[in-house]
Write a protein that holds these residues in place. Structure first.
Motif, PDB file in Angstrom:
ATOM      1  N   TYR A 173      19.030  80.810  90.439  1.00 21.38           N
ATOM      2  CA  TYR A 173      17.941  81.348  89.610  1.00 21.38           C
ATOM      3  C   TYR A 173      18.357  82.615  88.867  1.00 21.38           C
ATOM      4  N   ASN A 174      19.346  83.334  89.389  1.00 26.44           N
ATOM      5  CA  ASN A 174      19.868  84.483  88.646  1.00 26.44           C
ATOM      6  C   ASN A 174      20.534  84.039  87.348  1.00 26.44           C
ATOM      7  N   LEU A 175      21.274  82.947  87.409  1.00 25.27           N
ATOM      8  CA  LEU A 175      21.938  82.448  86.206  1.00 25.27           C
ATOM      9  C   LEU A 175      20.924  81.896  85.207  1.00 25.27           C
ATOM     10  N   GLN A 176      19.896  81.243  85.711  1.00 27.61           N
ATOM     11  CA  GLN A 176      18.832  80.776  84.822  1.00 27.61           C
ATOM     12  C   GLN A 176      18.149  81.953  84.122  1.00 27.61           C
ATOM     13  N   GLN A 177      17.915  83.030  84.883  1.00 25.20           N
ATOM     14  CA  GLN A 177      17.277  84.218  84.307  1.00 25.20           C
ATOM     15  C   GLN A 177      18.177  84.881  83.275  1.00 25.20           C
ATOM     16  N   ALA A 178      19.474  84.957  83.563  1.00 24.23           N
ATOM     17  CA  ALA A 178      20.419  85.551  82.614  1.00 24.23           C
ATOM     18  C   ALA A 178      20.411  84.782  81.289  1.00 24.23           C
ATOM     19  N   LYS A 179      20.406  83.445  81.382  1.00 26.56           N
ATOM     20  CA  LYS A 179      20.342  82.612  80.178  1.00 26.56           C
ATOM     21  C   LYS A 179      19.034  82.842  79.426  1.00 26.56           C
ATOM     22  N   PHE A 180      17.921  82.872  80.179  1.00 23.68           N
ATOM     23  CA  PHE A 180      16.601  83.044  79.581  1.00 23.68           C
ATOM     24  C   PHE A 180      16.499  84.364  78.812  1.00 23.68           C
ATOM     25  N   LEU A 181      17.113  85.409  79.364  1.00 23.05           N
ATOM     26  CA  LEU A 181      17.061  86.729  78.737  1.00 23.05           C
ATOM     27  C   LEU A 181      18.086  86.887  77.614  1.00 23.05           C
ATOM     28  N   GLY A 182      18.903  85.877  77.420  1.00 21.82           N
ATOM     29  CA  GLY A 182      19.861  85.909  76.320  1.00 21.82           C
ATOM     30  C   GLY A 182      21.159  86.630  76.617  1.00 21.82           C
ATOM     31  N   HIS A 183      21.447  86.873  77.877  1.00 19.89           N
ATOM     32  CA  HIS A 183      22.694  87.554  78.236  1.00 19.89           C
ATOM     33  C   HIS A 183      23.897  86.627  78.084  1.00 19.89           C
ATOM     34  N   THR A 184      25.019  87.215  77.738  1.00 16.02           N
ATOM     35  CA  THR A 184      26.277  86.465  77.663  1.00 16.02           C
ATOM     36  C   THR A 184      27.310  86.994  78.651  1.00 16.02           C
ATOM     37  N   LYS A 185      26.952  88.100  79.342  1.00 11.01           N
ATOM     38  CA  LYS A 185      27.885  88.735  80.281  1.00 11.01           C
ATOM     39  C   LYS A 185      27.215  88.922  81.639  1.00 11.01           C
ATOM     40  N   LEU A 186      27.989  88.707  82.697  1.00 12.12           N
ATOM     41  CA  LEU A 186      27.545  88.968  84.065  1.00 12.12           C
ATOM     42  C   LEU A 186      28.440  90.050  84.653  1.00 12.12           C
ATOM     43  N   LEU A 187      27.851  91.002  85.348  1.00 17.77           N
ATOM     44  CA  LEU A 187      28.636  92.020  86.049  1.00 17.77           C
ATOM     45  C   LEU A 187      28.164  92.112  87.487  1.00 17.77           C
ATOM     46  N   THR A 188      29.135  92.197  88.404  1.00 13.05           N
ATOM     47  CA  THR A 188      28.783  92.295  89.819  1.00 13.05           C
ATOM     48  C   THR A 188      29.840  93.097  90.569  1.00 13.05           C
ATOM     49  N   PHE A 189      29.677  93.190  91.885  1.00 15.69           N
ATOM     50  CA  PHE A 189      30.517  94.046  92.728  1.00 15.69           C
ATOM     51  C   PHE A 189      31.050  93.263  93.929  1.00 15.69           C
ATOM     52  N   GLY A 190      32.219  93.670  94.430  1.00 21.42           N
ATOM     53  CA  GLY A 190      32.741  93.019  95.626  1.00 21.42           C
ATOM     54  C   GLY A 190      34.049  93.618  96.089  1.00 21.42           C
ATOM     55  N   GLY A 191      34.475  93.169  97.259  1.00 21.28           N
ATOM     56  CA  GLY A 191      35.723  93.637  97.862  1.00 21.28           C
ATOM     57  C   GLY A 191      36.871  92.668  97.642  1.00 21.28           C
TER      58      GLY A 191
ATOM     59  N   SER B 201      31.911  78.077  84.211  1.00 27.62           N
ATOM     60  CA  SER B 201      31.201  76.798  84.080  1.00 27.62           C
ATOM     61  C   SER B 201      30.072  76.866  83.051  1.00 27.62           C
ATOM     62  N   LEU B 202      29.393  78.021  82.990  1.00 29.33           N
ATOM     63  CA  LEU B 202      28.193  78.126  82.161  1.00 29.33           C
ATOM     64  C   LEU B 202      28.370  78.958  80.893  1.00 29.33           C
ATOM     65  N   GLY B 203      29.585  79.444  80.665  1.00 30.26           N
ATOM     66  CA  GLY B 203      29.855  80.127  79.406  1.00 30.26           C
ATOM     67  C   GLY B 203      29.541  81.610  79.381  1.00 30.26           C
ATOM     68  N   PHE B 204      29.501  82.260  80.541  1.00 27.61           N
ATOM     69  CA  PHE B 204      29.313  83.712  80.605  1.00 27.61           C
ATOM     70  C   PHE B 204      30.669  84.408  80.689  1.00 27.61           C
ATOM     71  N   GLU B 205      30.789  85.572  80.068  1.00 26.99           N
ATOM     72  CA  GLU B 205      31.882  86.486  80.400  1.00 26.99           C
ATOM     73  C   GLU B 205      31.539  87.131  81.737  1.00 26.99           C
TER      74      GLU B 205
ATOM     75  N   PHE C 177      24.881  93.674  79.850  1.00 27.55           N
ATOM     76  CA  PHE C 177      25.224  92.620  80.814  1.00 27.55           C
ATOM     77  C   PHE C 177      24.065  92.395  81.764  1.00 27.55           C
ATOM     78  N   TYR C 178      24.089  91.229  82.408  1.00 29.30           N
ATOM     79  CA  TYR C 178      23.125  90.904  83.460  1.00 29.30           C
ATOM     80  C   TYR C 178      23.752  91.332  84.782  1.00 29.30           C
ATOM     81  N   LEU C 179      23.076  92.219  85.492  1.00 30.79           N
ATOM     82  CA  LEU C 179      23.617  92.776  86.730  1.00 30.79           C
ATOM     83  C   LEU C 179      23.233  91.915  87.922  1.00 30.79           C
TER      84      LEU C 179
END
Length: 303
Positions: free
Chosen positions: A41-59, A74-78, A135-137
């Motif tokens: 649902y996060n990816l659906q929301q990112a698409k709905f809001l018109g975002h083309t970039k995803l940013l996240t955090f990890g080790g 797979s879905l065309g996001f940077e 970006f979509y966080l």
């Protein structure tokens, strides 16, 4: 996309107890387990809001980082990953998780551990926007309200009517929150913490209203990402007996805990237990590299 299924563990347990594993690790080759659920649902929301970039955090061995990179491809996001540990900047090719994420198009931003701890700081977030634009966080580990919504789909109607106990590993709390929300009042939900400390319950309460759950903190084996010879031996023995691969960070500790509690008569006679396999197997290769450097037994699922 693969299909999740419940696999019975063919071990004779005392008191007529039955144990099944929901194989969510089979959902997708890259975006497996709870990461598939959390991102849906996060990816659906990112698409709905018109975002083309995803940013996240990890080790270094983050399942979440690998999953976001795979989903983005797979879905065309940077995709952009803020990675804990500046020492990793020259070691991407030595790290199977980071290498996989990079091959799937993710760009990395390495920071020291102090900066990473303060990653929600307003100035730091502004600096990321200056670098990467809009970006979509997605939070570390993927847990937010939309992730919980995705995890509410883990239990099927049959699961709700069949099982007395549902067990899951707990990292950031999103998976167990979703399971709690969709569970029935007759079910008891048990989370097995992979981290030291009893603070996760407070996080989980932000997303749930029910009281049919608890978090067990007795099987973290030293804390997040920590492994012992006993745990590695258990993973290898369990695989030989059941053909179910587990990871050392989350599902292995959960399963060790479940079997230990069964032997200690924690569960009433004839209980039906469902353990959620949340994936995480991609990190095993990197963990084995660390074990080899220490001349330790490795996790071997190739036999």
């Amino acid at each position: 996309m693969g299909k999740s299924q419940n696999q019975r563990i063919e071990i004779i347990f005392p008191n007529g107890i039955e144990l099944y594993v929901k194989r969510d690790d089979l959902l997708h080759p890259v975006i497996s387990g709870n990461k598939f659920r959390k991102l849906k649902y996060n990816l659906q929301q990112a698409k709905f809001l018109g975002h083309t970039k995803l940013l996240t955090f990890g080790g270094a061995f983050s399942n979440h980082i690998v999953a976001v990179a795979g989903a983005g491809l797979s879905l065309g996001f940077e995709t952009f990953g803020v990675i804990r540990g500046e020492e990793l900047i020259d070691k991407i090719n030595e790290n199977p998780s980071l290498k996989c994420a990079q091959q799937n198009g993710m760009k990395f931003h390495f920071v020291d551990r102090t900066t990473y701890r303060d990653k929600s700081d307003k100035k730091f977030m502004e600096s990321l926007h200056d670098l990467y634009g809009d970006f979509y966080l997605i939070p570390e580990g993927g847990t937010n309200e939309l992730a919980v919504k995705g995890c509410e789909e883990i239990l099927t109607a049959t699961d709700k009517s069949t099982f007395d106990y549902v067990c899951t590993a707990v990292g950031t709390g999103g998976t167990i929150a979703g399971i709690i929300n969709s569970s029935t009042e007759k079910q008891q939900i048990i989370g097995f913490s992979s981290l030291k400390g009893d603070f996760l319950s407070d996080v989980i309460r932000n997303f749930v209203q029910k009281e049919n759950w608890n978090v067990n903190c007795d099987y973290h084996f030293g804390g997040y990402g920590k492994m012992t010879d006993e745990l590695i031996g258990f993973l290898n023995a369990f695989y030989k007996q059941t053909n179910v691969p587990l990871d050392p960070v989350y599902t292995g500790k959960m399963m060790y805990g479940i079997l230990d509690l069964i032997q200690k008569d924690y569960f009433p006679p004839k209980s039906k237990i469902l353990a959620i396999h949340t994936g995480g197997l991609q990190g095993i290769s990197g963990m084995n590299d660390l074990l080899r450097k220490k001349n330790k037994e490795t996790i071997n699922y190739n036999d």
